[in-house]
Design an enzyme around this catalytic site. Structure first.
Site, PDB file in Angstrom:
ATOM      1  N   ASP A  21       0.839  -1.204   0.000  1.00  0.00           N
ATOM      2  CA  ASP A  21       0.000   0.000   0.000  1.00  0.00           C
ATOM      3  C   ASP A  21       0.875   1.254   0.000  1.00  0.00           C
ATOM      4  O   ASP A  21       1.934   1.275   0.629  1.00  0.00           O
ATOM      5  CB  ASP A  21      -0.903  -0.027   1.243  1.00  0.00           C
ATOM      6  CG  ASP A  21      -2.032   0.978   1.140  1.00  0.00           C
ATOM      7  OD1 ASP A  21      -2.292   1.486   0.028  1.00  0.00           O
ATOM      8  OD2 ASP A  21      -2.654   1.272   2.170  1.00  0.00           O
ATOM      9  N   ASN A  69     -10.191  -2.906  -5.890  1.00  0.00           N
ATOM     10  CA  ASN A  69      -9.343  -2.069  -6.767  1.00  0.00           C
ATOM     11  C   ASN A  69      -9.888  -2.017  -8.196  1.00  0.00           C
ATOM     12  O   ASN A  69      -9.629  -1.067  -8.935  1.00  0.00           O
ATOM     13  CB  ASN A  69      -7.903  -2.594  -6.835  1.00  0.00           C
ATOM     14  CG  ASN A  69      -7.114  -2.399  -5.565  1.00  0.00           C
ATOM     15  OD1 ASN A  69      -6.166  -3.137  -5.300  1.00  0.00           O
ATOM     16  ND2 ASN A  69      -7.467  -1.402  -4.765  1.00  0.00           N
TER      17      ASN A  69
HETATM   18  C1  FPP Z   1      -1.468   0.006  -3.756  1.00  0.00           C
HETATM   19  O1  FPP Z   1      -1.172   1.361  -3.829  1.00  0.00           O
HETATM   20  C2  FPP Z   1      -1.143  -0.732  -4.999  1.00  0.00           C
HETATM   21  C3  FPP Z   1      -2.051  -1.187  -5.920  1.00  0.00           C
HETATM   22  C4  FPP Z   1      -3.491  -0.984  -5.763  1.00  0.00           C
HETATM   23  C5  FPP Z   1      -1.681  -1.931  -7.148  1.00  0.00           C
HETATM   24  C6  FPP Z   1      -0.239  -2.303  -7.302  1.00  0.00           C
HETATM   25  C7  FPP Z   1      -0.039  -3.375  -8.322  1.00  0.00           C
HETATM   26  C8  FPP Z   1       1.007  -3.488  -9.125  1.00  0.00           C
HETATM   27  C9  FPP Z   1       2.125  -2.518  -9.079  1.00  0.00           C
HETATM   28  C10 FPP Z   1       1.134  -4.662 -10.051  1.00  0.00           C
HETATM   29  C11 FPP Z   1       0.116  -4.701 -11.139  1.00  0.00           C
HETATM   30  C12 FPP Z   1      -0.172  -6.104 -11.457  1.00  0.00           C
HETATM   31  C13 FPP Z   1      -1.293  -6.585 -12.094  1.00  0.00           C
HETATM   32  C14 FPP Z   1      -1.461  -8.058 -12.209  1.00  0.00           C
HETATM   33  C15 FPP Z   1      -2.351  -5.727 -12.640  1.00  0.00           C
HETATM   34  P1  FPP Z   1      -2.320   2.451  -3.784  1.00  0.00           P
HETATM   35  O2  FPP Z   1      -2.581   2.925  -5.189  1.00  0.00           O
HETATM   36  O3  FPP Z   1      -3.522   1.928  -3.080  1.00  0.00           O
HETATM   37  O4  FPP Z   1      -1.631   3.586  -2.958  1.00  0.00           O
HETATM   38  P2  FPP Z   1      -2.357   4.772  -2.176  1.00  0.00           P
HETATM   39  O5  FPP Z   1      -3.093   4.126  -1.024  1.00  0.00           O
HETATM   40  O6  FPP Z   1      -1.215   5.599  -1.710  1.00  0.00           O
HETATM   41  O7  FPP Z   1      -3.254   5.472  -3.124  1.00  0.00           O
END
Ligand code: FPP
Length: 238
Positions: A21, A69
């Site tokens: 996260d 997500n």
């Molecule tokens: C969390 O950060 C991360 C994610 C929701 C996705 C991360 C996934 C990848 C980098 C790999 C992708 C792979 C596939 C199979 C599609 P956040 O965006 O929730 O961070 P924030 O809470 O700071 O907004």
């Protein structure tokens, strides 16, 4: 093995699961697009996997995309899918060719067809490896997983035991996580491995995922190692 002083004599968890996260906030703070945070996050994930295997961890599960997500703006999801298309094979291939089995956990059918194909091919190619594994939780939700397993049991018309039920989950044949790490300052599980986390030790870091270093992983493992896992028993029974 690059084991620093900090890790001398430390008990290494067999299975570490990670909630990555903070990619978006990391990027925002640097006035960069969220996609840059995800790119950095993916690179960091590979680095952490290499470090964990080097230390003797056998299984790593990463929460790459939750069912929730999938409700993110199309632009962000398309960016994530492109990131996957452009990097997955090379990045994960490098780790897996050292004898690591890859599994995708979740309702993969919700992903674009070409991504499903890459995941299925990677699963097939690495199915020969035993003892070490990377699990990518993608389009994953623990409640969805449990409901899916209950329906499978009902269809079979059989009563389940804890063991047979575990075999109906996406994590079939993977031992339960010993340590779950969440970065990004949030202190919750967010629908991740709810059945499997029954006796996991939880570790929360204030760092945003792209800045969670190998040293931070080492510290989390040292912290884990100092805990007494009683599994419901008393100290004297251990
Ligand atoms: C969390 O950060 C991360 C994610 C929701 C996705 C991360 C996934 C990848 C980098 C790999 C992708 C792979 C596939 C199979 C599609 P956040 O965006 O929730 O961070 P924030 O809470 O700071 O907004």
């Amino acid at each position: 093995m690059r084991k620093n002083k900090l890790l001398q004599g430390v008990k290494i968890p067999r299975h570490i699961a990670i909630i990555m996260d903070g990619n978006g906030r990391w990027a925002k703070k640097r006035m960069m697009p969220r996609s840059a945070g995800h790119k950095k996050g993916m690179e960091r994930m590979i680095g952490l996997m290499e470090r964990a295997f080097e230390l003797g961890v056998q299984y790593i599960t990463v929460y790459a995309l939750s069912t929730e997500n999938l409700k993110r703006p199309k632009e962000e999801l398309d960016g994530l899918f492109d990131l996957f298309r452009n990097n997955f094979r090379e990045a994960f291939g490098k780790v897996c060719e050292k004898g690591v089995r890859l599994r995708a956990l979740g309702d993969v059918s919700l992903l674009p067809e070409d991504i499903v194909q890459v995941l299925r091919e990677s699963e097939k190619e690495t199915a020969k490896y035993e003892g070490r594994g990377i699990n990518i939780a993608v389009c994953y939700g623990a409640r969805d997983e449990i409901v899916h397993a209950v329906n499978a049991a009902v269809e079979k018309g059989e009563k389940v035991t804890e063991e047979s039920f575990a075999q109906l989950l996406y994590t079939k044949d993977v031992p339960d996580p010993d340590l779950i790490i969440r970065t990004g300052k949030e202190v919750r599980l967010s629908n991740f491995l709810l059945y499997q986390a029954a006796y996991a030790e939880l570790y929360f870091s204030d760092k945003m995922f792209p800045e969670f270093s190998d040293k931070d992983l080492d510290k989390a493992i040292v912290n884990y190692s100092k805990r007494t896992r009683r599994f419901g028993k008393t100290d004297e029974q251990l």
